[in-house]
Design a protein around this motif. Structure first.
Motif, PDB file in Angstrom:
ATOM      1  N   LEU A  32       0.884  -1.169   0.000  1.00 35.08           N
ATOM      2  CA  LEU A  32       0.000   0.000   0.000  1.00 35.08           C
ATOM      3  C   LEU A  32       0.919   1.215   0.000  1.00 35.08           C
ATOM      4  O   LEU A  32       1.533   1.539   1.011  1.00 35.08           O
ATOM      5  CB  LEU A  32      -0.859   0.004   1.265  1.00 35.08           C
ATOM      6  N   ALA A  33       1.052   1.811  -1.151  1.00 39.84           N
ATOM      7  CA  ALA A  33       2.055   2.873  -1.263  1.00 39.84           C
ATOM      8  C   ALA A  33       1.423   4.130  -1.814  1.00 39.84           C
ATOM      9  O   ALA A  33       0.925   4.155  -2.926  1.00 39.84           O
ATOM     10  CB  ALA A  33       3.187   2.424  -2.177  1.00 39.84           C
ATOM     11  N   ALA A  64      -3.029  15.697  -5.142  1.00 37.07           N
ATOM     12  CA  ALA A  64      -4.478  15.485  -5.123  1.00 37.07           C
ATOM     13  C   ALA A  64      -4.945  14.572  -3.990  1.00 37.07           C
ATOM     14  O   ALA A  64      -5.884  14.917  -3.270  1.00 37.07           O
ATOM     15  CB  ALA A  64      -4.954  14.960  -6.466  1.00 37.07           C
ATOM     16  N   PRO A  65      -4.330  13.421  -3.775  1.00 37.72           N
ATOM     17  CA  PRO A  65      -4.879  12.536  -2.739  1.00 37.72           C
ATOM     18  C   PRO A  65      -4.967  13.141  -1.337  1.00 37.72           C
ATOM     19  O   PRO A  65      -6.012  13.001  -0.695  1.00 37.72           O
ATOM     20  CB  PRO A  65      -3.951  11.322  -2.785  1.00 37.72           C
ATOM     21  N   ILE A 117      -2.485   8.445   1.491  1.00 36.71           N
ATOM     22  CA  ILE A 117      -2.946   7.057   1.343  1.00 36.71           C
ATOM     23  C   ILE A 117      -4.472   7.026   1.406  1.00 36.71           C
ATOM     24  O   ILE A 117      -5.136   6.389   0.585  1.00 36.71           O
ATOM     25  CB  ILE A 117      -2.310   6.154   2.424  1.00 36.71           C
ATOM     26  N   ALA A 118      -5.023   7.771   2.378  1.00 33.11           N
ATOM     27  CA  ALA A 118      -6.488   7.819   2.497  1.00 33.11           C
ATOM     28  C   ALA A 118      -7.102   8.395   1.226  1.00 33.11           C
ATOM     29  O   ALA A 118      -8.058   7.832   0.664  1.00 33.11           O
ATOM     30  CB  ALA A 118      -6.882   8.669   3.700  1.00 33.11           C
ATOM     31  N   GLY A 119      -6.532   9.492   0.754  1.00 29.62           N
ATOM     32  CA  GLY A 119      -7.065  10.131  -0.451  1.00 29.62           C
ATOM     33  C   GLY A 119      -6.962   9.220  -1.664  1.00 29.62           C
ATOM     34  O   GLY A 119      -7.871   9.191  -2.501  1.00 29.62           O
ATOM     35  N   LEU A 169      -9.994   4.970   9.284  1.00 25.51           N
ATOM     36  CA  LEU A 169     -10.723   5.633   8.199  1.00 25.51           C
ATOM     37  C   LEU A 169     -10.984   4.654   7.054  1.00 25.51           C
ATOM     38  O   LEU A 169     -12.091   4.596   6.505  1.00 25.51           O
ATOM     39  CB  LEU A 169      -9.932   6.850   7.700  1.00 25.51           C
ATOM     40  N   LEU A 170      -9.969   3.866   6.725  1.00 25.35           N
ATOM     41  CA  LEU A 170     -10.152   2.871   5.658  1.00 25.35           C
ATOM     42  C   LEU A 170     -11.249   1.885   6.058  1.00 25.35           C
ATOM     43  O   LEU A 170     -12.106   1.528   5.247  1.00 25.35           O
ATOM     44  CB  LEU A 170      -8.843   2.123   5.380  1.00 25.35           C
TER      45      LEU A 170
END
Lengths: 383, 191, 473
Positions: free
Chosen positions: A52-53, A59-60, A79-81, A112-113
């Motif tokens: 997970l990179a 933007a994210p 990562i969340a974005g 959050l994920l």
């Protein structure tokens, strides 16, 4: 070198597609984040793995602004974005995302994920690593995670396969160590950008055997290669939490500054190559020990900064560094605290230090500002 | 060498922005325009606000403050107890009047700005005012959910017609607007 | 006469006659320790306290006095050390029971303080001093938005304001920054302060009821036990089960009073007490006082009696029917927020949104006191995963009739504030109660201004008042 990396990029892109295809054939897909997660052991449980990179793109982090506090570090927000925008091509398809909860940024990101419906399995990594009970917590957490993967695949961990994959991981480490040795040369044969690309690719190949082969090959290629930097370039150590896959533009600025980044001390997105994993006995425990006890502690561990400073000074000595670049993620509060201590310790020793902060806003203006900062710093080193 | 004047604070920037939005419309809002209004450089503006969106968000919130203050004043002038239909009519009229008096800000609040900020935690509660603040008797969600639909529709009618009138898309007198509102209220909203 | 203003200060808080004269020298030393000038004290007496606190309530005055007594005790920490006694410093948030048990076990030879919390509270809440100007020495980057409490800790240590303790008991129940501040100070000061840490990773699955999870409770209990044995190693005072039980009893006595007061205030219309005042009484939920529970319980009992009297008389701080806005941690360190809501016709209330004592008492099981303490820690909304927190806060919101809820005062805190924006959507969905967000800083009013927030606050108040009219109140 450039061609080899390009080829490996293609392989890694195909790899993601292959994993997705294998998933439709019943091989569960595990996306993972963090040095505390054993890709080799997850694969030995019958799953495909993908890192997970995120990080480095503007933007994210902005995409998650209405869900997450603005002062979370940009890596977590990114990562969340990425998951929210769907730019992370695996997250939506993975059977489980495994995260190492080393601090609150990773803890809240994981929540959050989960809130968004991603199946997350959290591995708890207590920060009080010298407390006798903390290692057991991490180890148990790892075992539970592997059981989760086994439930998904319907297969218990294949110990022989695990041993093979860990052996390959050790080979990757040896190959990385070889390249690190080459970086000690008066003029290192690999730029920092390419070195970090290689580090990232070693995860994205998703196959320790292939990664070992690729890095060994590049090591051989570099053995006879010319220096990648101008002669007598000042030598730098870069330290911080992480250089993310989207940070290459900034790395290019460093490489073009006339200085050579020859060593690094990073906590994420980097192979823990200084220590190999024992192949005898309990492999899960061996892995856990190698990450938790036997290597330089990450920043959030307590205590860690004395050991980290010591390590940084060792690296400066071994690699002949003239200065240190502290690569700070904006709002990463504990790293900022370490910086406060570090700046004093390095000043006492007369080692120049550059504080380079990123919010992943690589606009022309912010890059121009960073270039100026780097050039001034390198100019100072030359004088 | 002259030194640029410093501002009292963020509020001075927002006040200037509100003034520009009132007089010239939201389209005119830019850091350069605000800076000109205040007699400072554009860079100075950014010492007080993060970016132009930050200014727009504050203008939008100030718009809601104006709107809801007006609504509350009108409602509190009524003889209690105020029935739901009366409340809805009063609110509708206030929204209509607000839209005519604050064309650009109103359009921004309920259309362009809504697209930008509807998920922003500070702004979000100001939307869906009919369901959030009027339809619901005090208490638990279970008590008011079934009533949602007419209030959602009423809000859409009120804001859309007010917007269209303010922008000159349709021409309606205040009375004609209220006739439409009454038509809906009498059929769909219980007293 | 210089002492006059100090006398007026003490008199305002209920000291009188001989007692006042006896305490005055100690207060003067305390004021010096707190770097409070006569002008500061005069400002507090004449402006700040009467403006933001209901000084007509004897209970409020007594509670402020209790905090001042605690500050005075803390100012003597160096004397205690010199006299061969032990001093334990602890950090917010902590398991108050564990820390307090040391005081009981020490029988007067072990003192417990939360110095940075007390200093921050006294400065900001009672003397109107914002923290920003006082944190210059911390060396931390202001743009990084560090917690002002940790900056205060760094700054005050570096400036030598705080006497070195026997040991610091750090708690990592929420953020990483508080425990790491300890490491930073050790590195910068090389003072060799001894410290221990109790922490647990935030790795519970989203939605898990953490206080019911045996694994988490057991681990946290073990962490507490290990930390206590280390603390004992420094103080030489073992903490036995009887001390833990005694601490638990006293803590629960305090909690029950807070619950009674909260029930009275929250179920009354009109609301009989300021939001700031109600929050003040819950100050010791996650800390303990070296001066014990006597003064604060007396203040609570007094306040309860006064509130009952006001209810009987139908008196409130705002007219009957005024909306109640439940605040997730009323920022009593920025007391103008409560006032500005009140000035706009809305009661900011509920205070700290902790579970009531009756809920926490369920965590207390016979046998292992550390398990009970751990379970209680994991029943505190801010210590746990987001949906567990939602479960608890919804319990609070459904328990009392409120018109709305407001969050956002932890917009600097990467743990408490991290997911508040989505948490309030979830809580609104579950309760139907409108949830608002006002981005601010609980500790540090200097990071935001009334001017900047006024439109938002007025907008919220108008919405709530419209809602009240709609519900026929």
């Amino acid at each position: 070198m450039y061609e080899t990396l390009k080829e490996l990029e293609k392989v890694s892109s195909r790899r993601a597609a292959e994993l997705i295809e294998a998933r439709s054939g019943g091989v569960p897909l595990v996306e993972y984040f963090g040095r505390f997660i054993p890709e080799a052991l997850i694969r030995a449980c019958g799953a495909g793995v993908y890192p997970l990179a995120g990080g480095g793109e503007l933007a994210p982090p902005d995409a998650a602004k209405d869900d997450m506090l603005g002062c979370m570090n940009p890596l977590a927000r990114s990562i969340a974005g990425g998951v929210k925008l769907g730019t992370d091509r695996i997250a939506g398809k993975a059977d489980v995302v495994v995260t190492a909860v080393t601090d609150i940024h990773m803890g809240r990101l994981s929540e959050l994920l989960e809130f968004w419906g991603v199946n997350v399995c959290k591995v708890g990594v207590p920060s009080d690593w010298q407390n006798g009970i903390a290692f057991g917590y991490y180890l148990n957490s790892l075992r539970r995670m592997l059981e989760t993967v086994s439930r998904l695949s319907g297969k218990a961990m294949d110990v022989e396969l695990a041993r093979k994959y860990i052996g390959e991981t050790n080979r990757v480490n040896a190959a990385v160590r070889h390249i690190k040795e080459l970086r000690k040369r008066a003029n290192p044969p690999i730029t920092f950008e390419n070195y970090m690309r290689l580090q990232h690719l070693s995860f994205r190949l998703c196959d320790t055997g292939a990664a070992a082969e690729a890095i060994e090959g590049i090591g051989l290629e570099l053995d006879g290669a010319d220096g990648a930097y101008p002669e007598n370039a000042p030598r730098l150590l870069l330290a911080g939490r992480a250089v993310a896959p989207g940070d290459y533009e900034l790395l290019r600025l460093l490489d073009e500054s006339g200085a050579a980044v020859v060593a690094e001390m990073l906590d994420e997105y980097i192979r823990v190559s200084d220590v190999d994993i024992q192949l005898d006995g309990d492999l899960v425990e061996n892995f856990a020990r190698s990450r938790y006890m036997d290597t330089v502690p990450i920043d959030s561990f307590q205590p860690s900064w004395d050991r980290r400073l010591e390590h940084m000074l060792e690296l400066c000595g071994e690699y002949g560094c003239d200065g240190v670049v502290w690569y700070q993620l904006a709002y990463d509060e504990v790293y900022d605290m370490e910086y406060v201590c570090l700046s004093r310790s390095l000043a006492e020793r007369g080692i120049p230090l550059l504080h380079l902060e990123t919010n992943y806003s690589y606009t022309p203006e912010s890059l121009a500002l960073a270039r100026k900062q780097i050039e001034n710093f390198v100019g100072g080193l030359r004088r | 060498m002259s030194r640029e004047r410093s501002l009292c604070g963020k509020e001075e920037v927002i006040k200037a922005a509100m003034g520009i939005a009132d007089r010239e419309g939201m389209e005119a809002l830019s850091a350069r325009r605000i800076a000109k209004e205040l007699g400072v450089s554009s860079m100075t503006i950014y010492n007080y606000v993060k970016n132009l969106n930050d200014v727009k968000k504050r203008v939008l919130i100030a718009g809601f403050d104006r709107l809801y203050s007006g609504v509350y004043q009108s409602l509190s002038a009524l003889e209690p107890p105020v029935g739901r239909r009366t409340m809805c009519r009063t609110m509708a009229l206030e929204v209509f009047r607000f839209a005519q008096a604050n064309r650009s800000i109103f359009s921004f609040m309920f259309f362009d700005g809504r697209n930008l900020f509807h998920e922003d935690a500070e702004v979000r509660p100001f939307y869906a005012f009919m369901t959030r603040f009027v339809s619901r008797p005090r208490g638990h969600v279970a008590g008011w959910r079934p009533d949602d639909m007419p209030f959602n529709l009423l809000e859409i009618i009120i804001t859309t017609m007010s917007y269209q009138c303010a922008e000159g898309v349709i021409k309606l007198t205040e009375q004609a607007f209220m006739d439409h509102v009454n038509f809906f209220i009498e059929r769909c909203v219980d007293e | 006469m210089p002492a006059d203003v100090h006398r007026r200060f003490l008199k305002l808080l209920g000291w009188d006659g001989e007692e006042l004269e006896a305490f005055l020298p100690e207060w003067l030393k305390t004021a010096e320790f707190l770097r409070l000038t006569e002008a500061d004290v005069a400002f507090a007496v004449d402006e700040w306290l009467p403006t933001y606190w209901d000084m007509s309530m004897c209970g409020t005055r007594k509670f402020i006095a209790a905090v001042i007594r605690e500050a005075a005790a803390m100012a003597r920490a160096g004397d205690y050390i010199n006299a061969g006694e032990s001093v334990i410093y602890s950090m917010m948030p902590s398991a108050a029971v564990c820390v307090y048990a040391n005081r009981i076990a020490g029988e007067g030879k072990v003192h417990i303080f939360y110095p940075y919390f007390i200093i921050a509270t006294v400065w900001t809440s009672f003397f109107g001093r914002e923290l920003d100007a006082r944190l210059n020495g911390s060396g931390l980057d202001p743009a990084c938005q560090h917690c002002a409490l940790n900056c205060l800790r760094a700054d005050s240590t570096i400036k030598g304001m705080i006497a070195p303790p026997t040991v610091i008991w750090n708690w990592g129940l929420q953020c990483d920054e508080a425990p790491k501040t300890d490491e930073m100070l050790k590195r910068l000061e090389e003072a060799g302060w001894k410290s221990v840490l109790t922490t647990i990773p935030h790795d519970a699955p989203l939605g898990m009821d953490e206080s019911e999870d045996d694994g988490r409770v057991s681990y946290l209990a073990e962490e507490m036990r290990v930390a206590q044995s280390q603390v004992t190693g420094y103080t030489g005072v073992p903490v036995l089960d009887e001390h833990m039980s005694g601490a638990m009893r006293e803590y629960l006595g305090y909690l029950r009073r807070v619950e009674r007061l909260t029930d009275l205030v929250m179920n009354s219309d009109p609301v009989p007490m300021y939001g700031n005042d109600l929050t003040l009484f819950s100050l010791c939920m996650e800390c303990a006082f070296d001066t014990g529970y006597g003064y604060i319980n007396d203040a609570l009992d007094t306040a309860i009696a006064e509130v009952e009297q006001r209810i009987r008389e139908g008196r409130g701080v705002l007219p009957k029917g005024s909306p109640k806005l439940a605040c997730h941690f009323s920022p009593l360190n920025v007391p103008w927020i409560d006032k500005i809501f009140r000035d706009n016709g809305v009661n900011l209330t509920l205070g700290r949104m902790f579970p009531p004592a009756s809920q926490l008492i369920k965590c207390v099981k016979p046998g292992d006191a550390y398990r009970s303490a751990a379970s209680m820690c994991l029943e505190a909304p801010n210590n746990v995963n987001m949906l567990d927190e939602v479960r608890m806060t919804c319990g609070q919101l459904n328990r009392y009739p409120v018109d709305g809820a407001i969050y956002g005062f932890f917009a600097f805190d990467r743990w408490i504030g991290a997911l508040e924006k989505i948490m309030i959507r979830e809580a609104e969905e579950r309760t139907g109660i409108p949830h608002f967000y006002l981005e601010g800083d609980f500790w540090n009013g200097a990071r935001f201004s009334l001017d900047d927030k006024l439109a938002t606050i007025r907008g919220i108040c108008s919405c709530l008042k419209i809602s009240s009219l709609a519900s026929g109140k």
